[in-house]
Design an enzyme around this catalytic site. Structure first.
Site, short mmCIF file in Angstrom:
data_model
loop_
_atom_site.label_atom_id
_atom_site.label_comp_id
_atom_site.label_asym_id
_atom_site.label_seq_id
_atom_site.Cartn_x
_atom_site.Cartn_y
_atom_site.Cartn_z
N LYS A 49 -6.43 41.44 -37.65
CA LYS A 49 -7.08 42.65 -37.13
C LYS A 49 -6.26 43.26 -36.00
CE LYS A 49 -10.59 42.31 -34.01
NZ LYS A 49 -10.33 43.20 -32.86
N ASN A 50 -5.80 42.42 -35.08
CA ASN A 50 -5.13 42.95 -33.90
C ASN A 50 -3.72 43.45 -34.19
OD1 ASN A 50 -7.45 42.43 -32.55
ND2 ASN A 50 -6.66 40.73 -31.32
N ARG B 39 -13.62 49.84 -29.13
CA ARG B 39 -13.00 50.06 -27.83
C ARG B 39 -11.48 50.15 -27.93
NH1 ARG B 39 -9.81 48.14 -24.47
NH2 ARG B 39 -9.97 48.94 -22.37
N CYS C 276 -17.26 46.86 -22.02
CA CYS C 276 -17.70 46.33 -23.30
C CYS C 276 -18.37 44.98 -23.06
CB CYS C 276 -16.54 46.18 -24.27
SG CYS C 276 -15.52 44.78 -23.89
N ARG D 206 -13.31 47.06 -18.98
CA ARG D 206 -12.04 47.10 -19.74
C ARG D 206 -11.22 48.29 -19.24
NH1 ARG D 206 -12.65 43.89 -24.70
NH2 ARG D 206 -10.51 44.41 -25.17
N PRO D 207 -10.60 48.16 -18.06
CA PRO D 207 -9.82 49.28 -17.51
C PRO D 207 -8.61 49.60 -18.39
CG PRO D 207 -9.46 47.28 -16.22
CD PRO D 207 -10.51 46.95 -17.22
N ILE D 208 -8.13 50.86 -18.27
CA ILE D 208 -6.90 51.22 -19.01
C ILE D 208 -5.85 51.79 -18.05
CG2 ILE D 208 -8.00 51.56 -21.28
CD1 ILE D 208 -7.88 54.61 -20.64
N ASP D 209 -5.97 51.38 -16.78
CA ASP D 209 -5.04 51.90 -15.77
C ASP D 209 -3.57 51.62 -16.13
OD1 ASP D 209 -6.12 49.23 -15.32
OD2 ASP D 209 -4.83 49.12 -13.57
N LEU D 210 -3.31 50.47 -16.74
CA LEU D 210 -1.91 50.13 -17.06
C LEU D 210 -1.38 51.03 -18.18
CD1 LEU D 210 -2.23 46.23 -16.95
CD2 LEU D 210 -1.33 47.74 -15.18
N ASP E 17 -9.26 34.63 -27.21
CA ASP E 17 -10.10 34.86 -28.39
C ASP E 17 -10.47 33.55 -29.10
OD1 ASP E 17 -9.94 37.51 -27.85
OD2 ASP E 17 -8.70 38.06 -29.57
N ILE F 118 -8.76 35.61 -18.78
CA ILE F 118 -8.39 36.95 -19.27
C ILE F 118 -9.54 37.95 -19.12
CG2 ILE F 118 -7.43 38.28 -21.21
CD1 ILE F 118 -5.53 36.11 -20.18
N ARG G 181 -16.76 42.70 -37.35
CA ARG G 181 -15.61 43.43 -36.79
C ARG G 181 -14.31 42.69 -37.04
NH1 ARG G 181 -15.83 43.60 -31.05
NH2 ARG G 181 -13.78 44.42 -31.46
#
Ligand code: UD1
Length: 417
Positions: A22-23, A92, A116, A121-125, A305, A327, A397
């Site tokens: 999936k990933n 997400r 979530c 779940r930041p996306i600053d990077l 995971d 994580i 999912r």
């Protein structure tokens, strides 16, 4: 609403072929926007997250067809640069489309992914990497509005080796002028798979699998095919299922090297593990024992995971096993459900302490996230009596027909509405 019903206590025997990751599929579907042509993605699992990614591609104007394990994406007709909130909410990780849309159309508008089940779940990077490449980004009214007339290659140093930020940077870098060097990049196998796909498009990229990735942007267009790597977390989950039931199972079509930390842990628990080139055999007939602390880390460390399914396999191991989750902040939501089955687990912040019990019993329980949901299946297979798991949409999912697979291994499992 679906329920998975498991009458536990049956040892699993037999073999399973593990489906595509999936990933890997999700970022490769996003990357297919860069092809400006047709991509055939092979080994694509039937998952609700893949359905969500297909809906996004169709919304953006691509033509997408699915035939069994193949997904055809034609991105010549890409017209839109926005992903509405309803589609972002579905998954997400849709944020992975940001770099690709921006690179292809010079603008992208996405709704903020927000938190979530696993915590914030930041996306600053992701955003600071795109800014470094020349994107102008405004965050207003819950939306991220990105514009870039001319993305330029540069040095991007990630302060944490985020998988998603590495992928978004690679996607943007693939079409911009000049060379991008990503340092402290994530090293996960799925990053290597994304690099392989970009290379098939004629993009010069190397270093994936190490902390330094170099990409030379180019404007090549064309048709291509890609075979997705096997899903290491699904593999880890089926190994945990075998361990939890004291069974003997062979996994086929996998990369044993991708889950070394997991197989080493299972071996330490007392399971016999035999790895081939593309297979692993686990024999868990001997009683399991506690192992040294399991500490989640970026790859090649123990995968976050795999923490929930392996925790489920440790519940009836003799002794005390300590888990440290580094994580995600909120990755012990499965614990409350496992306690209902008779597990002995204490959590304090990032630490969970599992004291092995002689047996688990069935209970009505609820999956609250994908891998936490998988852990409930693992525990239920090894428990005495009947467990009914709700919240199955979370499990859908990431696991293609988990009920059918476990049934072929001898589990007494069924799914009903
Ligand atoms: C990906 C995987 C997910 C896996 C995770 C870690 C996909 C679709 N999902 O998620 O299954 O659990 O890697 O292996 O591939 N972070 C920031 N700022 C950012 C980005 C991340 O602080 O801009 C933090 C996150 O909050 C988290 C940590 O970094 O605490 C790891 O996140 P990341 O590696 O980005 O995970 P994802 O790509 O979201």
């Amino acid at each position: 609403m679906s329920i998975i019903r498991i009458d536990g206590g049956r040892r699993l025997y037999g073999s399973v072929t593990v489906h595509g990751a999936k990933n890997s599929v999700l970022p490769i579907m996003a990357a297919s926007l860069l092809a400006c042509g047709e991509t055939v993605i092979h080994n694509c699992p039937n998952l609700s997250d893949v359905d969500a990614a297909i809906q996004i591609l169709v919304h953006l104007g691509c033509t997408v067809n699915r035939e069994g394990e193949k997904v055809y994406v034609d991105s010549k007709t890409l017209t839109r640069s926005d992903i509405p909130h309803e589609l972002m909410r579905e998954m997400r990780s849709s944020v992975i489309f940001l770099g690709a849309i921006l690179a292809r159309l010079g603008e992208a508008v996405l709704s903020m992914p927000g938190g979530c089940e696993l915590g914030p779940r930041p996306i600053d990077l992701h955003l600071s990497a795109l800014r470094a490449m020349g994107a102008e980004i405004d965050e207003e009214g819950g939306k991220i509005i990105c514009k870039a007339k001319n993305l330029k290659g540069c040095r991007v140093n990630l302060t944490f080796p985020s998988v998603g930020a590495t992928e978004n940077t690679m996607l943007a870098a693939a079409k911009c002028s000049g060379t991008t060097i990503i340092s402290n990049a994530a090293c996960e196998p799925e990053i290597w798979d994304l690099q392989s796909y970009l290379r098939r498009l004629g993009i010069k990229a190397h270093g994936a699998g190490t902390p330094i990735i170099t990409i030379e942007g180019c404007g090549k267009k064309g048709n291509t095919e890609h075979w997705v790597i096997p899903d290491r977390i699904v593999a880890a989950t089926y190994l945990a299922c075998a361990a939890s039931t004291g069974g003997a199972v062979e996994l086929r079509g996998i990369c044993p090297g991708h889950i070394l930390t997991v197989t080493e842990t299972l071996a330490e628990m007392g399971c016999e593990i035999k790895a081939g080139i593309d297979s692993i055999f686990i024999n868990a007939e001997k009683p399991r024992k506690a192992v040294k602390p399991i500490i989640t880390k970026p790859y090649p460390g123990f995968p976050t995971d795999a923490q929930p399914p392996i925790m489920a396999a440790s519940l009836t191991a003799e002794g005390t096993t300590v888990f440290v989750e580094n994580i995600f902040e909120n990755r012990y939501r499965h614990v409350a459900e496992l306690l209902r089955m008779g597990a002995d687990i204490k959590t304090e912040g990032r630490v969970a302490i599992v004291s092995g019990v002689k047996k688990l019993h069935g209970a009505p329980i609820t999956a609250t996230d994908l891998r936490g949901g998988a852990s409930l299946v693992v525990a239920a297979l090894g428990a005495e009596s009947i467990t009914e798991i709700s919240g199955v949409a979370h499990i859908d999912r990431g696991y293609d027909d988990i009920v059918g697979v476990l049934e072929t291994l001898g589990a007494d499992i069924l799914r009903f509405e």
